[in-house]
Design an enzyme around this catalytic site. Structure first.
Site, mmCIF file in Angstrom:
data_model
loop_
_atom_site.group_PDB
_atom_site.id
_atom_site.type_symbol
_atom_site.label_atom_id
_atom_site.label_comp_id
_atom_site.label_asym_id
_atom_site.label_seq_id
_atom_site.Cartn_x
_atom_site.Cartn_y
_atom_site.Cartn_z
ATOM 1 N N SER A 21 30.428 -9.107 -27.444
ATOM 2 C CA SER A 21 31.233 -10.161 -26.841
ATOM 3 C C SER A 21 30.544 -10.742 -25.616
ATOM 4 C CB SER A 21 32.611 -9.613 -26.454
ATOM 5 O OG SER A 21 32.469 -8.591 -25.486
ATOM 6 N N GLU A 109 27.016 -11.746 -20.499
ATOM 7 C CA GLU A 109 27.158 -10.482 -21.211
ATOM 8 C C GLU A 109 26.353 -9.453 -20.447
ATOM 9 O OE1 GLU A 109 24.167 -9.358 -23.580
ATOM 10 O OE2 GLU A 109 23.436 -10.500 -21.898
ATOM 11 N N MET A 110 26.075 -8.285 -21.019
ATOM 12 C CA MET A 110 25.468 -7.232 -20.210
ATOM 13 C C MET A 110 24.213 -6.591 -20.798
ATOM 14 S SD MET A 110 28.921 -5.389 -18.802
ATOM 15 C CE MET A 110 28.366 -4.934 -17.161
ATOM 16 N N ASP A 134 36.238 -14.539 -24.006
ATOM 17 C CA ASP A 134 37.011 -15.191 -22.959
ATOM 18 C C ASP A 134 36.197 -16.356 -22.425
ATOM 19 O OD1 ASP A 134 35.929 -13.653 -20.082
ATOM 20 O OD2 ASP A 134 35.515 -12.745 -22.015
#
Length: 167
Positions: A21, A109-110, A134
């Site tokens: 996500s 994101e990460m 989101d």
């Protein structure tokens, strides 16, 4: 990030496609839509371990990216391609998200930046494909149930890429 390096160096993995996500940094990115990270800016010092002496720009593998773009078209899925922001921090107390948005970054994101660095360092391939969970501009967000049930396009594209790369 240890597991990515180990997959590349100890298990013979040639391609890693990260699916996950992301938070949209553009108002026009709808919830559940799919984006592909051509590049990944970051607030991390992950690339410092390579002692390059420059600000390294982590990018996706072109062949994986083109296969994803082709697969998205074949599946009839609109998939914008551009820069992701891989942030070490989930909540943005420093206000970096707004500055990244001003620079045209699509989503936060990460993981993509570290993945792309590991791929480059080991001579392998990587791509991040993300579904928008989101939207940081509009304030919209998917419910946990919707996150579970609406990310299928991202997974279909990733699987099609895997098949194309195996041929």
């Amino acid at each position: 990030d240890v597991y990515k390096r180990q997959l590349y160096t100890q298990y013979g993995v040639e391609n890693i496609i990260r699916v996950g996500s992301a938070g949209a940094m553009r108002a026009d990115l709808e919830l559940g839509s799919v984006v592909a990270g051509q590049g990944a800016c970051t607030n991390s010092n992950f690339a410092d371990q390579y002692e390059l002496g420059v600000h390294y720009a982590p990018i996706a593998d072109f062949d994986l990216l083109m296969a994803a773009v082709e697969s998205a078209r074949e599946l009839g899925v609109k998939m914008p391609v551009g820069n992701l922001y891989s942030s070490d921090t989930f909540y943005d107390a420093a206000g970096r998200n707004a500055r990244m948005q001003k620079m045209g970054v699509m989503a936060v994101e990460m993981e993509a930046a570290a993945l792309y660095c590991n791929a480059a360092y080991t001579g392998k391939r990587a791509l991040a494909i993300c579904s928008i969970s989101d939207n940081l501009v509009t304030g919209e967000e998917l419910s946990p149930a919707d996150r579970q049930n609406t990310f299928t396009n991202m997974m279909k594209i990733a699987l099609e890429v895997a098949v194309k790369m195996a041929d």
